[in-house]
Design an enzyme around this catalytic site. Structure first.
Site, PDB file in Angstrom:
ATOM      1  N   HIS A   5       1.025  -1.477   0.288  1.00  0.00           N
ATOM      2  CA  HIS A   5      -0.003   0.098  -0.139  1.00  0.00           C
ATOM      3  C   HIS A   5       0.653   1.409   0.296  1.00  0.00           C
ATOM      4  O   HIS A   5       0.323   2.296  -0.020  1.00  0.00           O
ATOM      5  CB  HIS A   5      -0.235   0.287   0.999  1.00  0.00           C
ATOM      6  CG  HIS A   5      -1.769  -0.671   1.287  1.00  0.00           C
ATOM      7  ND1 HIS A   5      -1.935  -1.846   0.634  1.00  0.00           N
ATOM      8  CD2 HIS A   5      -3.385  -0.266   0.779  1.00  0.00           C
ATOM      9  CE1 HIS A   5      -3.515  -2.501   1.112  1.00  0.00           C
ATOM     10  NE2 HIS A   5      -4.465  -1.615   1.172  1.00  0.00           N
ATOM     11  N   GLY A   6       1.628   1.145  -0.184  1.00  0.00           N
ATOM     12  CA  GLY A   6       2.896   2.372  -0.276  1.00  0.00           C
ATOM     13  C   GLY A   6       2.250   3.342   1.725  1.00  0.00           C
ATOM     14  O   GLY A   6       2.110   3.093   2.556  1.00  0.00           O
TER      15      GLY A   6
ATOM     16  N   GLU B  31      -1.747 -16.673  24.534  1.00  0.00           N
ATOM     17  CA  GLU B  31      -1.485 -17.720  24.766  1.00  0.00           C
ATOM     18  C   GLU B  31       0.205 -18.195  24.512  1.00  0.00           C
ATOM     19  O   GLU B  31      -0.299 -19.574  23.776  1.00  0.00           O
ATOM     20  CB  GLU B  31      -2.183 -18.567  23.773  1.00  0.00           C
ATOM     21  CG  GLU B  31      -4.298 -18.375  24.082  1.00  0.00           C
ATOM     22  CD  GLU B  31      -5.184 -18.715  23.830  1.00  0.00           C
ATOM     23  OE1 GLU B  31      -4.867 -19.991  24.052  1.00  0.00           O
ATOM     24  OE2 GLU B  31      -6.291 -18.943  23.540  1.00  0.00           O
TER      25      GLU B  31
HETATM   26  C1  LIG Z   1      -3.739  -8.380  24.159  1.00  0.00           C
HETATM   27  C2  LIG Z   1      -3.715  -9.980  25.645  1.00  0.00           C
HETATM   28  C3  LIG Z   1      -5.200 -10.359  25.630  1.00  0.00           C
HETATM   29  C4  LIG Z   1      -4.693 -11.634  26.364  1.00  0.00           C
HETATM   30  N1  LIG Z   1      -5.725 -12.025  26.754  1.00  0.00           N
HETATM   31  C5  LIG Z   1      -5.170 -13.539  28.268  1.00  0.00           C
HETATM   32  C6  LIG Z   1      -6.630 -13.772  28.746  1.00  0.00           C
HETATM   33  O1  LIG Z   1      -7.491 -14.001  28.160  1.00  0.00           O
HETATM   34  N2  LIG Z   1      -5.991 -14.651  29.548  1.00  0.00           N
HETATM   35  C7  LIG Z   1      -4.732 -14.904  30.737  1.00  0.00           C
HETATM   36  O2  LIG Z   1      -4.212 -15.715  31.499  1.00  0.00           O
HETATM   37  N3  LIG Z   1      -3.176 -14.096  29.665  1.00  0.00           N
HETATM   38  C8  LIG Z   1      -3.693 -13.928  28.453  1.00  0.00           C
HETATM   39  N4  LIG Z   1      -2.868 -12.544  27.883  1.00  0.00           N
HETATM   40  C9  LIG Z   1      -1.554 -12.718  28.089  1.00  0.00           C
HETATM   41  C10 LIG Z   1      -0.777 -13.788  27.670  1.00  0.00           C
HETATM   42  O3  LIG Z   1      -0.991 -14.856  27.504  1.00  0.00           O
HETATM   43  C11 LIG Z   1       0.140 -13.054  28.248  1.00  0.00           C
HETATM   44  O4  LIG Z   1       1.032 -12.073  27.510  1.00  0.00           O
HETATM   45  C12 LIG Z   1       1.850 -14.521  27.638  1.00  0.00           C
HETATM   46  O5  LIG Z   1       1.738 -15.696  28.059  1.00  0.00           O
HETATM   47  C13 LIG Z   1       3.507 -13.785  27.612  1.00  0.00           C
HETATM   48  O6  LIG Z   1       3.641 -13.408  29.195  1.00  0.00           O
HETATM   49  P1  LIG Z   1       3.992 -11.887  29.492  1.00  0.00           P
HETATM   50  O7  LIG Z   1       3.819 -10.513  28.768  1.00  0.00           O
HETATM   51  O8  LIG Z   1       4.393 -11.640  31.016  1.00  0.00           O
HETATM   52  O9  LIG Z   1       5.370 -11.589  29.095  1.00  0.00           O
HETATM   53  P2  LIG Z   1       7.244 -12.124  29.949  1.00  0.00           P
HETATM   54  O10 LIG Z   1       7.170 -14.040  29.981  1.00  0.00           O
HETATM   55  O11 LIG Z   1       7.733 -11.642  30.412  1.00  0.00           O
HETATM   56  O12 LIG Z   1       7.748 -12.219  28.603  1.00  0.00           O
HETATM   57  C14 LIG Z   1       8.982 -11.435  27.891  1.00  0.00           C
HETATM   58  C15 LIG Z   1      10.194 -12.339  27.162  1.00  0.00           C
HETATM   59  O13 LIG Z   1      10.369 -12.964  27.370  1.00  0.00           O
HETATM   60  C16 LIG Z   1       9.993 -14.029  26.802  1.00  0.00           C
HETATM   61  N5  LIG Z   1      10.855 -15.632  27.776  1.00  0.00           N
HETATM   62  C17 LIG Z   1      10.032 -15.334  28.756  1.00  0.00           C
HETATM   63  N6  LIG Z   1      10.406 -16.655  29.938  1.00  0.00           N
HETATM   64  C18 LIG Z   1      11.215 -17.097  28.051  1.00  0.00           C
HETATM   65  C19 LIG Z   1      11.721 -18.613  28.199  1.00  0.00           C
HETATM   66  N7  LIG Z   1      12.129 -19.554  29.939  1.00  0.00           N
HETATM   67  N8  LIG Z   1      12.645 -19.086  27.675  1.00  0.00           N
HETATM   68  C20 LIG Z   1      12.701 -18.198  26.012  1.00  0.00           C
HETATM   69  N9  LIG Z   1      12.030 -16.919  26.204  1.00  0.00           N
HETATM   70  C21 LIG Z   1      11.278 -16.635  27.713  1.00  0.00           C
HETATM   71  C22 LIG Z   1       8.814 -14.342  25.794  1.00  0.00           C
HETATM   72  O14 LIG Z   1       8.918 -14.595  25.329  1.00  0.00           O
HETATM   73  C23 LIG Z   1       9.138 -12.581  25.934  1.00  0.00           C
HETATM   74  O15 LIG Z   1       9.704 -12.242  24.555  1.00  0.00           O
HETATM   75  C24 LIG Z   1      -3.308 -11.779  27.109  1.00  0.00           C
HETATM   76  C25 LIG Z   1      -2.204 -10.916  26.700  1.00  0.00           C
HETATM   77  C26 LIG Z   1      -2.650  -9.854  25.656  1.00  0.00           C
HETATM   78  C27 LIG Z   1      -1.374  -8.647  25.158  1.00  0.00           C
END
Ligand SMILES: Cc1cc2nc3c(=O)[nH]c(=O)nc-3n(C[C@H](O)[C@H](O)[C@H](O)COP(=O)(O)OP(=O)(O)OC[C@H]3O[C@@H](n4cnc5c(N)ncnc54)[C@H](O)[C@@H]3O)c2cc1C
Length: 380
Positions: free
Chosen positions: A338-339, A363
Site C-alpha cells: 500500500h506504500g 496464549e
Molecule cells: C491482548 C492480550 C490478551 C491476553 N489475554 C489473556 C487471557 O485472556 N488470559 C490470560 O491468562 N492471559 C492473557 N494474556 C497474557 C499473555 O498470555 C501473556 O502476555 C504471555 O503469555 C506472555 O507473558 P508476559 O506478557 O508476562 O511476558 P514475559 O513472560 O515476561 O516474557 C517477556 C519476554 O521474555 C520471553 N521469555 C520468557 N520466558 C522465556 C523462556 N523460558 N525462554 C525464552 N524466552 C522467554 C518471552 O517470550 C518474551 O519475549 C493476554 C495478553 C495480551 C497482550
C-alpha cells in the site's frame, strides 16, 4: 489423506463470512478507534452458535468440532481480529475449561449460558509477575470451612470487563508447585471480586483486556473447578486447544491483509500501470498467499487431530508459532504494497499491522511455543 472441506463446512464458512462482512465490517474502524467492545454483535454471534461452537447441543452448544471452530475464528478475524479474539477466549479458554474439568453440575449451570452467548466468559492465568512462567502464580486460595478465600490479582485477561463468569487459577498448596494451583469459577457479583484497569492497547482494541482482582473473595467449595491442585496442569491442556484458535485467528488476519493488498495492487497505478504488474509486487503476493496456505494447513491439521481424539500439544504449538509469525510478515508486506496509504487509517492494513502482534504473544509467546515444541521433540 483428505484435503477437502465438507459441503457443511463450506456453507459454514460462507455464513460466517456474510455475518462478519455485514455485521462487523462497517464498524471495524470506529470500534478500534474508540475501543468499543461490540457487545451486540457478540450476542448475535451467540444466537448463531459461534459462542459455543465446540460444545454439545445438550449443553447449549453448536456441537461442532475444531475444524468448524477454526473456520469461525478465521472468518471473523479476516474482518476484525478483535472479534475473533473475544470469541476465541470465551470458547476455548473459559468455557472449555469448565467443559473439560467441570462437574456435571458446573457444566449444567454454566455452559448453556456461555454457549449461547447469554453470558460472556474470561479466563485468568497471567499475573503481573507470572506470564510465560505461569506456574509462578501468586494469587492464592485458602480453605475456610466449606469456602475458599481468594486473594490476589490477574492481568491481561481478555473479556475481563464484560465477563459474567471468570475461570481463575490460584495457589492452594505452594509446596506442591505445578500440582498446587487450582482453578475456580467466579461469578462477577461475588463479593471481593472486581475488575480493574482496562488496558489501552496497540491493537485488538475492540477486545477488552484488563485486570481481575480478588480481595477476600469467598467462594463455596462447589466453585472449585477440576481436582484441587490440578488447575495449572488442566490449563496446559486447555491451551493445547486454545492455540488452534489463535493459529486460525492468525490465518484469518493474514487472509484479510492479503485480500486488501491484492485488491489495492490491481487498482493502484504507478509508472502508467497497476503495481500488480511489477514483478517485485507479484513476488510479494505469491509469497504471502503461499505462506497463508501453509499456516492454514498446519492449523486445520491440528484441528483434525484434536477432533480425532489425539493429543495436540506439539501440533497446536507448531500451528500457532508458524501462523502467527507468518501473519506478522504478511501484514507487514500488505502495508508495504500500500506504500504511504498503508500507513493511514483509511485502509484496513494499518489495523491488521497493529492487531497482528498479539498473535505472537497471546496464549504463549513464540519463544514459549518453540520451547513446547522442542520439549515434545526431545521427549519422543
Ligand atoms: C491482548 C492480550 C490478551 C491476553 N489475554 C489473556 C487471557 O485472556 N488470559 C490470560 O491468562 N492471559 C492473557 N494474556 C497474557 C499473555 O498470555 C501473556 O502476555 C504471555 O503469555 C506472555 O507473558 P508476559 O506478557 O508476562 O511476558 P514475559 O513472560 O515476561 O516474557 C517477556 C519476554 O521474555 C520471553 N521469555 C520468557 N520466558 C522465556 C523462556 N523460558 N525462554 C525464552 N524466552 C522467554 C518471552 O517470550 C518474551 O519475549 C493476554 C495478553 C495480551 C497482550
Amino acid at each position: 489423506m483428505e484435503f477437502e472441506f465438507t459441503a457443511e463446512q463450506i456453507q459454514l464458512r460462507k455464513s460466517v463470512r456474510e455475518f462478519a462482512e455485514a455485521e462487523i465490517g462497517p464498524h471495524v474502524l470506529e470500534w478500534d478507534e474508540a475501543q468499543i467492545f461490540p457487545l451486540d454483535v457478540i450476542k448475535k454471534a451467540g444466537e448463531l452458535g459461534f459462542m459455543g461452537a465446540i460444545f454439545p447441543e445438550e449443553l447449549g452448544g453448536a456441537g461442532l468440532g475444531y475444524i468448524e471452530y477454526a473456520i469461525i475464528i478465521e472468518e471473523l478475524a479476516r474482518v476484525d481480529p478483535s472479534v475473533g479474539l473475544i470469541v476465541a477466549a470465551h470458547n476455548s479458554l473459559c468455557s472449555n475449561h469448565i467443559y473439560l474439568a467441570g462437574s456435571d453440575e458446573q457444566k449444567k449451570k454454566y455452559l448453556p449460558k456461555l454457549a449461547t452467548g447469554e453470558w460472556i466468559g474470561c479466563w485468568s492465568l497471567t499475573e503481573p509477575e507470572a506470564g510465560s512462567d505461569a506456574a509462578g502464580t501468586r494469587t492464592n486460595a485458602v480453605k475456610h470451612g466449606d469456602c475458599w478465600v481468594v486473594n490476589g490479582g490477574k492481568t491481561f485477561t481478555t473479556n475481563a470487563q464484560y465477563a459474567d463468569v471468570c475461570v481463575a487459577m490460584a495457589v492452594t498448596d505452594r509446596a506442591a508447585s505445578h500440582h498446587g494451583i487450582s482453578a475456580f469459577i467466579l461469578e462477577k457479583d461475588t463479593p471481593g471480586f472486581r475488575v480493574g484497569k482496562k488496558e489501552n492497547k496497540l491493537g485488538m482494541r475492540a477486545s477488552a483486556t484488563g485486570e481481575v482482582l480478588f480481595t477476600d473473595c469467598r467462594v463455596p467449595d462447589s466453585q472449585l473447578l477440576g481436582k484441587k491442585g490440578e488447575g495449572f496442569v488442566d490449563s496446559l491442556r486447555i491451551l493445547d486447544g486454545g492455540r488452534i484458535s489463535i493459529a486460525a485467528l492468525s490465518v484469518g488476519l493474514a487472509q484479510g491483509a492479503f485480500d486488501a493488498a491484492l485488491k489495492y495492487s490491481k487498482h493502484r497505478k504507478q509508472f502508467g500501470r497497476p503495481i500488480s504488474e511489477f514483478q517485485a509486487i507479484q513476488h510479494k503476493l505469491a509469497d504471502m498467499a503461499t505462506s497463508i496456505e501453509a499456516g492454514r494447513l498446519l492449523t486445520y491439521r491440528a484441528g483434525w487431530m484434536k477432533d480425532h481424539g489425539n493429543r495436540v500439544t506439539k501440533e497446536s504449538s507448531m500451528a500457532k508459532l508458524f501462523s502467527s509469525e507468518m501473519a506478522v510478515r504478511v501484514a507487514d508486506e500488505a502495508v508495504q504494497i500500500h506504500g504511504g496509504y498503508g500507513f493511514i487509517k483509511d485502509y484496513p492494513v494499518e489495523k491488521f499491522y497493529r492487531d497482528v502482534k498479539l498473535c505472537t504473544i497471546g496464549e504463549g509467546t513464540s519463544e514459549i511455543q518453540r520451547l513446547v515444541i522442542a520439549r515434545q521433540l526431545l521427549r519422543n
